[in-house]
Motif scaffolding. Structure first.
Motif: not given
Length: 240
Positions: A21, A23, A26, A150, A176, A178
């Motif tokens: 997680w 990122d 983000c 995204e 994000s 991810k």
């Protein structure tokens, strides 16, 4: 730090490793939808705005929904731009609010009629997957939308009018890749394990397998509605 808190943090770290997680790019916005007599829904406006800017892909999983015309129109325009759209929803086989499924599938019928390129997955008994021990699908409670791999919206919000008039909802709007990738992977697994791809809008009509038909909503929808000694055709309107 209390022992119980350390234990909880340890369990969380084992479930979601930090690296998965991490990122640094983000960005997160918190949006609250407060119901009013005017039907204002700030979350719906935000998600339609994101759909209107989509260029590649839209993924949506919604535990409860009754798709409004404004949302349908946004998806129609996205398909016209060449955006791929896929949706996963509950059916009578998994939903705990089965009566509301009639409105859901009537709205899906309209969506698939005006935007036939939208892929709609509905939970099913999965009789075609003989390897599964349990044929009844799990209740689909996830609520998220992913745009262009995204941007994501995830939280308590359901795509229905109750969010506009009756219920306060909270949503995270997350930029994000991810988070988007995780949610898209979740969609892939669950659509494969507990849903089927609907082939035509007619499958969404009342009585055609996923949507109740009038007072017959309990008739012919899985073994949990019918006593073992009865066939679906012999079930009373008051059974189930």
């Amino acid at each position: 730090v209390p022992t119980t808190r350390k234990k909880d943090e340890c369990l969380l770290n084992n479930t979601i490793p930090d690296d998965d997680w991490d990122d640094p790019n983000c960005r997160v916005s918190f949006v609250r939808s407060t119901p009013t007599s005017d039907g204002e829904d700030a979350i719906l406006r935000a998600i339609i705005g994101a759909i209107n800017t989509s260029q590649v892909y839209i993924t949506m999983c919604m535990g409860h929904c009754n798709i409004p015309a404004s949302f349908t129109q946004a998806l129609v325009q996205a398909c016209e731009r060449g955006v791929s759209v896929r949706i996963m929803v509950n059916s009578l086989y998994s939903n705990d609010l089965r009566g509301g499924q009639r409105d859901l599938f009537i709205s899906l019928h309209h969506l698939m009629t005006v935007a036939p390129k939208v892929q709609v997955y509905a939970t099913d008994l999965l009789r075609h997957k003989q390897s599964l021990d349990q044929q009844q699908p799990a209740f689909l409670h996830s609520k998220y939308v992913v745009i262009d791999h995204e941007w994501s919206a995830v939280g308590s919000w359901n795509l229905w009018t109750r969010a506009s008039f009756y219920e306060m909802e909270h949503e995270l709007l997350v930029y994000s890749t991810k988070v988007a990738s995780y949610l898209e992977g979740k969609f892939e697994r669950e659509s494969n394990d507990m849903a089927i791809l609907l082939q035509s809008a007619d499958q969404c009509l009342p009585g055609n397998g996923f949507c109740p038909k009038g007072c017959h909503m309990c008739e012919g929808y899985g073994p949990f509605f019918v006593a073992p000694s009865l066939s679906p055709s012999s079930v009373s309107l008051f059974d189930g």
